[in-house]
Design a protein around this motif. Sequence first.
Motif, PDB file in Angstrom:
ATOM      1  N   THR B 197     118.647  38.299 -38.526  1.00 29.07           N
ATOM      2  CA  THR B 197     117.909  38.820 -37.129  1.00 29.07           C
ATOM      3  C   THR B 197     118.805  39.468 -36.194  1.00 29.07           C
ATOM      4  O   THR B 197     118.568  40.498 -35.795  1.00 29.07           O
ATOM      5  N   THR B 198     119.809  38.712 -36.002  1.00 30.35           N
ATOM      6  CA  THR B 198     120.701  39.104 -34.792  1.00 30.35           C
ATOM      7  C   THR B 198     122.140  39.678 -35.431  1.00 30.35           C
ATOM      8  O   THR B 198     122.684  38.472 -36.241  1.00 30.35           O
ATOM      9  N   TYR B 218     119.493  43.334 -32.349  1.00 32.16           N
ATOM     10  CA  TYR B 218     119.050  42.906 -33.665  1.00 32.16           C
ATOM     11  C   TYR B 218     119.257  43.671 -35.026  1.00 32.16           C
ATOM     12  O   TYR B 218     119.759  44.958 -34.780  1.00 32.16           O
ATOM     13  N   ILE B 222     115.424  44.580 -39.943  1.00 38.01           N
ATOM     14  CA  ILE B 222     114.340  43.940 -39.601  1.00 38.01           C
ATOM     15  C   ILE B 222     113.231  44.570 -39.946  1.00 38.01           C
ATOM     16  O   ILE B 222     112.032  44.014 -40.334  1.00 38.01           O
ATOM     17  N   THR B 251     123.403  49.389 -36.972  1.00 41.22           N
ATOM     18  CA  THR B 251     123.396  48.210 -35.889  1.00 41.22           C
ATOM     19  C   THR B 251     125.055  47.835 -35.477  1.00 41.22           C
ATOM     20  O   THR B 251     125.261  47.875 -34.270  1.00 41.22           O
ATOM     21  N   GLU B 385     114.796  33.017 -33.195  1.00 39.84           N
ATOM     22  CA  GLU B 385     115.546  34.246 -32.895  1.00 39.84           C
ATOM     23  C   GLU B 385     114.798  35.473 -32.078  1.00 39.84           C
ATOM     24  O   GLU B 385     115.265  36.371 -31.866  1.00 39.84           O
ATOM     25  N   SER B 387     112.023  36.621 -33.471  1.00 36.21           N
ATOM     26  CA  SER B 387     111.346  37.606 -34.441  1.00 36.21           C
ATOM     27  C   SER B 387     110.067  36.992 -35.176  1.00 36.21           C
ATOM     28  O   SER B 387     110.354  35.611 -35.319  1.00 36.21           O
ATOM     29  N   ARG B 394     115.272  38.280 -28.389  1.00 32.91           N
ATOM     30  CA  ARG B 394     116.579  37.794 -28.294  1.00 32.91           C
ATOM     31  C   ARG B 394     117.012  37.021 -27.050  1.00 32.91           C
ATOM     32  O   ARG B 394     116.563  37.564 -25.908  1.00 32.91           O
TER      33      ARG B 394
END
Lengths: 615, 615
Positions: B197-198, B218, B222, B251, B385, B387, B394
Amino acid sequence: MARVTFLPAKRSAEVDEGTALLDAATAAGVLIEAPCGGEGTCGDCRVRVEAGAVDRVRAGCLSNDEIEDGWALACSSRVTGDVTVAVPEVEEDRRPKVVGLDGRPVEAEPEPYARRVALEVEPPSLENSFSDLERLERAAAEGPLVCDLQVLRELAAALRSADGRVTATLSQGALLRIQPGDRIAGSHGVAIDVGTTTCAAHLVGLSRGRIVGTAADYNGQIARGLDIISRINYARTPERLAEMRSLVLETLNGLLGGLCRSHNIAPEDIDNACVAGNTTMIHLLLGLDPEQIRLEPYTPTVNRPPPLPAREVGLEILPAAPVCFAPGVGSYVGGDITAGLLASSLATDDQDVALFLDIGTNGEVVVGNGEWLMACAASAGPAFEGSGVSCGVRAAPGAVERVVVDGDSGRASVSVIGGGKARGICGSGMIDLLAELAMHGLLDPSGKLNPDRCPEDRLRRDGRILGYVVVDEGDSATGEALVIDENDLQNLLRTKAAIYSACSLMLRSVGLGFEDVTRVHVAGAFGRYLDLERSIRIGLLPDVPRDRFVYLGNAALAGAHALLTGARARDKVGELADRMTYLELNVDPSYMDEYMAALFLPHTDLSRFPSVSLP
Amino acid sequence: MARVTFLPAKRSAEVDEGTALLDAATAAGVLIEAPCGGEGTCGDCRVRVEAGAVDRVRAGCLSNDEIEDGWALACSSRVTGDVTVAVPEVEEDRRPKVVGLDGRPVEAEPEPYARRVALEVEPPSLENSFSDLERLERAAAEGPLVCDLQVLRELAAALRSADGRVTATLSQGALLRIQPGDRIAGSHGVAIDVGTTTCAAHLVGLSRGRIVGTAADYNGQIARGLDIISRINYARTPERLAEMRSLVLETLNGLLGGLCRSHNIAPEDIDNACVAGNTTMIHLLLGLDPEQIRLEPYTPTVNRPPPLPAREVGLEILPAAPVCFAPGVGSYVGGDITAGLLASSLATDDQDVALFLDIGTNGEVVVGNGEWLMACAASAGPAFEGSGVSCGVRAAPGAVERVVVDGDSGRASVSVIGGGKARGICGSGMIDLLAELAMHGLLDPSGKLNPDRCPEDRLRRDGRILGYVVVDEGDSATGEALVIDENDLQNLLRTKAAIYSACSLMLRSVGLGFEDVTRVHVAGAFGRYLDLERSIRIGLLPDVPRDRFVYLGNAALAGAHALLTGARARDKVGELADRMTYLELNVDPSYMDEYMAALFLPHTDLSRFPSVSLP
């Protein structure tokens, strides 16, 4: 006494019965390659008995079938009466030219830098959580393997497509390739000699170490300069450096592509490469600025390039294939020389001092024995490689390789490689031509044609420049007569003078003379033979007893082959480079004197050539 | 007795004088990171005395200046009377979060995988024929160096631009980079945690080992699935696998680019990277087909990826920078766990059995001691988290990190990270919310909202789904109320049940219970604090004495930092992976029973939570 005749050159000699065939060949002026030094192990001196018989003292590496078929090893057979033997053309898929350092043929057990291993990998199981890579490592009994992402990406599918049977290509703890099934037999390598003028390659089957095919071509960089210094000068901008790199890569990839097509090999099945080349050629191949090679103190970026993946070098083989380089010693003694030494016995002889000369565009000379080695380079020029001479060509089909001048008529008769019309004259033909013209007085000792001794129809005049017609229009493949003019003759003279004077000065620098040298190893791409008497007649080679000469052929290529297939050869070549001292001729004030004195046929000092009689 | 108050949470506890500040924090429900286990060496538990005084038993790693400025180590200071201390925000450029395996801070002497060394290379000389590379090797006292061609191409100019003074970046016998002059200070590294997720990264200055900056975001994947299995399902074609790789690289490169810009660092000055991530995330990052992770027997391509150059991985740092990976143990216990263990004392404690739980999208649990380790994974989901929960975010500025529900009014009051209006609720806020709603009876033990106990203006109805308003429109940054509905609540319940039941089953599989565990290390990206009492109240954490808990924060990231800066950590993490046994929960028939029993607040078996009183 018995008469031994060598085909196809039709040269013969009268020798005592009991004489070794190899010595009979030397007596007939036919140099046969015998890199194993008469051990009977390499098979390179094989000849076929065409008429008469010989006493095969040792079968050596010959099979019974081969012996029944008439083959004999020239080093291990004795003359028993008149006999005619044929020296074979270089065959494809024959034994390699180089013996291992233990005297055994290198193909005995090929140990390439990257090797394929066939593995059976255990299936995945809930009992453990080993990954695909971990199970492969266990099957290969290798610690943690490093690998490119691309290989990792193919691993899962490869392991699952043939019940865990895979072929891994491994090198130095790295996994280079993974293939499903047993692909051991497909492994190939290339040995490459990157010469200033000529590039040559052996395609080698690595499961047995055999040479599958050989190809050679001019280095595409010739269009940008004939010698090393002009190449360095040309490559002075980044764009031109890149161009030089592209040119030689085109040549090499052309050779490799041709070999792959002829032998139906996929380029990706070539998973090893070894390259021998002089320091400048290696810099240009790798795109390294060669400028400092030209400038004092003549310092290259690298003498011993690390192994590099083919994709970085630009060779169109398996992209991850390691490309190994023969180590160089300095800017003017490169990996072609250390590789060449591997193909001779010089570096392993214990005490006897030997000389090694590589007659290429740069002429390199090494003197030494099993304890010490000293090397120097002479800017010889490409004349013996068929470049820089108007009618020069490489030793390849269509090239004049033998020239005989009739003393009465002053006309030349020639033999052409492969028969047919002549395209040009290669190095061995040039040596014959110079020697024959000098022997019959058509050429004076300073390399000037003597119009009084030349028949008028053999002379060509271009302004004040005289030329000699070697081959008439009618016998020439191009339809134009093959003519050698005085500029060509001067080029040839400079080449031979550079090499002889380098040998002479090098020996003097260690307090020796030619008489102290027990063996002279001669390397160079002259084709099948180098005519010993004629080479001495023109003063290219020293006038020492003929049985001291060993002709190695393209020793750099043979050495690259040894490096490709032998782990011990790769260790050994590093030791050779370690103990070789480099002598910079350019800083020796007596070099120019020595060189000028050698600009004669055979030499200004005739006492050095007692066996030569002037016409 | 003395009252100790912790800022900014304003939580306080009455404790005996002489109590360690760290224990007072635990009593107040404030978990302070103390990875060195109270040795006083890491400095992570530093607090600042705002009112009153403490007895600093040890200065530990604090400087005199820092002590004068009010700083104290919570682990090494005792309460002497009423005192108020501030727990600092995570600072940039402060000491790293991890101590070395010898208990000393890892930054003591950074030993990155690739290190810069400043060299003085002797000038080239006619006296020898050493190449540029050979002189560099002599200066570095390293054997033959391997290097990319690009580096070789820059060598000659680099050596000649600052009189032979150069900075070489070396790693495992390879020369990765050459720069003129002394560039030691510029060396940086990144520690990266690739979460489902992160994703989070530390930018670390490698000359001193300090964290220069931290960033998180993130994972861009996702959008293609919230959990591991849906990601694997999505990535089933080569194009989609490539897309997943691009998404996570975007990311990560976004984080790295932002860190470089904020701290004025050139991306090429990042010459080391360490990555921790679960096995699926690593496969997707590397473009490895993750399919076999999903299929029995759950076999990944790789558990321990070899170090790979950044250019192959796709990280936009020095292209040749080695990217090291924390080793995984199996498809569902990855490098995030082994790295996380490095940041705890679990793996080094001798005999005492400890529990390590990493509360992420996958919940992983490790039990063991210095001799044995057993690990399992539970598909927890990303609810903590932010999500998979409608109003989840977050832990970042704007996130609700604390929630208190007034028992009388049934209304929630919240604190927002950084103050201001709320953007959403992060993990620690979710735990508070669940616990507070349950404590006051607004939520029944099965996770259903009780409309009778909720004020009407706090309820939202969407069809048959009830929701509870946590933050009104007016206090919300988006202008829409933050509502948690019963679907969200079920998601949270499933997440906490998965983690608790994994712990419980894992312990039972080795014949132990929670009472046998001397220490519970809790990892997860909950922000600064994890509220212990409330985590126990909802049944996420076991009901054991509070002083057994240690909160590690993002342990995977801290472990990646340790791997980035410590050679011993890199050795150690391999040992940890070696002795960790993986327990596959999915094949244990009692897992589902255990999980179902945990789908209550706190649990169907209340005897397991003696300290919890139902409303």
